[in-house]
Scaffold this active site. Structure first.
Site, mmCIF file in Angstrom:
data_model
loop_
_atom_site.group_PDB
_atom_site.id
_atom_site.type_symbol
_atom_site.label_atom_id
_atom_site.label_comp_id
_atom_site.label_asym_id
_atom_site.label_seq_id
_atom_site.Cartn_x
_atom_site.Cartn_y
_atom_site.Cartn_z
ATOM 1 N N VAL A 68 -3.005 27.556 -20.596
ATOM 2 C CA VAL A 68 -2.907 26.270 -19.902
ATOM 3 C C VAL A 68 -3.570 26.377 -18.538
ATOM 4 C CG1 VAL A 68 -1.325 24.584 -18.881
ATOM 5 C CG2 VAL A 68 -0.766 25.630 -21.078
ATOM 6 N N ALA A 113 -3.178 28.661 -13.607
ATOM 7 C CA ALA A 113 -3.239 28.724 -15.065
ATOM 8 C C ALA A 113 -2.150 29.689 -15.541
ATOM 9 C CB ALA A 113 -4.606 29.194 -15.547
ATOM 10 N N LYS A 114 -1.887 29.694 -16.825
ATOM 11 C CA LYS A 114 -0.947 30.649 -17.399
ATOM 12 C C LYS A 114 -1.213 30.729 -18.895
ATOM 13 C CE LYS A 114 2.360 33.182 -15.532
ATOM 14 N NZ LYS A 114 2.289 33.781 -14.198
ATOM 15 N N GLY A 115 -0.826 31.849 -19.486
ATOM 16 C CA GLY A 115 -0.971 32.014 -20.921
ATOM 17 C C GLY A 115 0.221 32.732 -21.495
ATOM 18 N N ASP A 154 1.628 39.659 -16.840
ATOM 19 C CA ASP A 154 2.871 38.933 -16.585
ATOM 20 C C ASP A 154 3.962 39.643 -17.381
ATOM 21 O OD1 ASP A 154 4.784 36.306 -17.039
ATOM 22 O OD2 ASP A 154 3.602 36.124 -15.217
#
Length: 424
Positions: A68, A113-115, A154
């Site tokens: 995202v 952003a992040k995944g 993360d």
């Protein structure tokens, strides 16, 4: 082929709705135009991918993965990749929004952003983990890049996983692309100081907060929930500063000793056994009990929503440092504020990781690498400046540290959005 679906989440409230509500509250306090809020409360892009993997027994499992991007007004998007059974799309959206504010508060030229992939990395073999990572990278390869979107570690991921992503991307491009991912091992373009950076940033925030409250860090009693990358290093750093670390925990075990835990021994025990269970010199407690111990500084460094409306009134700490993302719910925030507890919000307290990720990205683009004291000195400068900017607004507006941090961050993103305008 079997498809691995997300189990029932540990999250009690929808994290994306929490993130949007936080934005709306800040907009009201700081008079941010509703038209800007309409833009900033949405994610720019969300990609959902299927990640089929051949398992060691020959079966094929299709994991679900996400990437995202929330906002790119201030630069390419930046954010970690999370491997966890409870990952959801809304969680990843919330984390990407928080990354936008975090980067803006630190005043580094990134958006958020992040995944994530829905999996339990602890139950995957090294081969399965590598195959899943490489397939996930291939599925999102058109979404990431050193000038577009830069992943990082993360929860559930580490430098090894970043090396696999770096290699997969580079093999597809035909040459090594150092800037595509940060948090890499040192021998493939990582930065000195990156592994400890998030915890070090939290330490700098705690040092500033203790100074503002006219306390002494050497006299402080500290409880740290979570003993992964952030929690373990933070406990180590605080012990080295002379604090008494009275409690630590990992996902399965909490340990408490009011006279202090030997953090070095705990690190060695965790390294040797994979768990804190069985460490001598401390009594076992639950993660829930740890949060309610009588201490000066409480650092929740594990997962979201551990301090809620149900237990916030029982928190006895003077300072809560959010080493994790979103460990305090909005309702709990209000309760802690009413109690006079100083909450150091996640977008300030755990931003050290993205700051040194920024340094790693810069070093990778230049192919010129810095010494560790230089990295740590630059990190201290940026985090301390952000803390003082937040504290100044906190005192001026008589609001919470979270609202002040968001006020600085959202204001910067809003200003960049207005300056750039809307296209077409």
């Amino acid at each position: 082929m079997t498809t691995v679906e997300a189990p029932e989440s540990h999250l009690r409230e929808n994290p994306f709705e929490i993130a949007r509500e936080q934005l709306r509250r800040v907009a009201e306090i700081f008079d941010i135009d509703q038209r800007l809020v309409n833009v900033l409360q949405e994610c720019k892009k969300a990609v959902v991918v299927s990640v089929p993997v051949t398992m060691d027994d020959g079966t094929i499992h299709a994991f679900e993965g996400y990437r995202v991007t929330h906002n790119i007004a201030r630069g390419p998007s930046k954010g970690g990749i999370r491997y966890h059974p409870d990952v959801t799309l809304d969680e990843v959206k919330a984390l990407s929004m928080w990354m936008t504010w975090k980067c803006a508060l630190m005043n580094i030229p990134f958006g958020g952003a992040k995944g994530g992939v829905v999996c339990n990395p602890k139950r995957l073999s090294r081969g399965e983990l590598e195959r899943m990572t490489r397939r996930y990278t291939t599925e999102i390869i058109n979404e990431i890049g050193p000038e577009k979107d830069i992943p990082a570690p993360d929860v559930g991921t580490d430098p090894t996983v970043m090396a696999w992503i770096f290699d997969t991307y580079s093999m597809n491009k035909g040459h090594s692309v150092l800037g595509v991912v940060t948090g890499k091992p040192l021998n493939v373009g990582g930065s000195l100081g990156r592994l400890e950076a998030t915890a070090r940033g939290s330490l700098y925030c705690i040092q500033e907060a203790v100074r503002k409250k006219e306390m002494r860090l050497a006299d402080a009693r500290v409880a740290v929930q979570g003993f992964g990358n952030v929690g373990s290093f933070l406990a180590k750093f605080l012990a080295e500063e002379g604090s008494t670390v009275i409690a630590i925990s990992d996902s399965s075990t909490g340990l408490h000793n009011p006279k202090g835990i030997d953090v070095a021994a705990a690190l060695a025990h965790k390294q040797e056994t994979g768990s804190l269970a069985g460490l001598r010199g401390a009594d076992e407690i639950s993660n829930e009990e740890l949060l309610l111990l009588d201490c000066d500084v409480l650092a929740p460094c594990a997962l979201e929503q551990v301090i809620t409306s149900e237990n916030a009134a029982q928190v006895k700490a003077q300072i809560v440092c959010e080493g994790a993302n979103g460990p305090v719910t909005p309702t709990a925030d209000e309760i802690l504020d009413d109690k006079g507890v100083l909450v150091l919000p996640d977008i300030l307290a755990n931003a050290g990781g993205v700051v040194v990720s920024y340094f790693e990205w810069v070093q990778g683009l230049q192919e010129y690498f810095w010494k560790e004291p230089e990295v740590n000195s630059k990190l201290r400068d940026i985090v301390t400046r952000a803390f003082n900017e937040t504290w100044r607004l906190y005192e001026e507006r008589q609001t919470s540290m979270r609202s002040a941090a968001y006020g600085v961050a959202v204001g910067r993103v809003a200003e960049a959005t207005v300056t750039r305008g809307l296209y077409p």
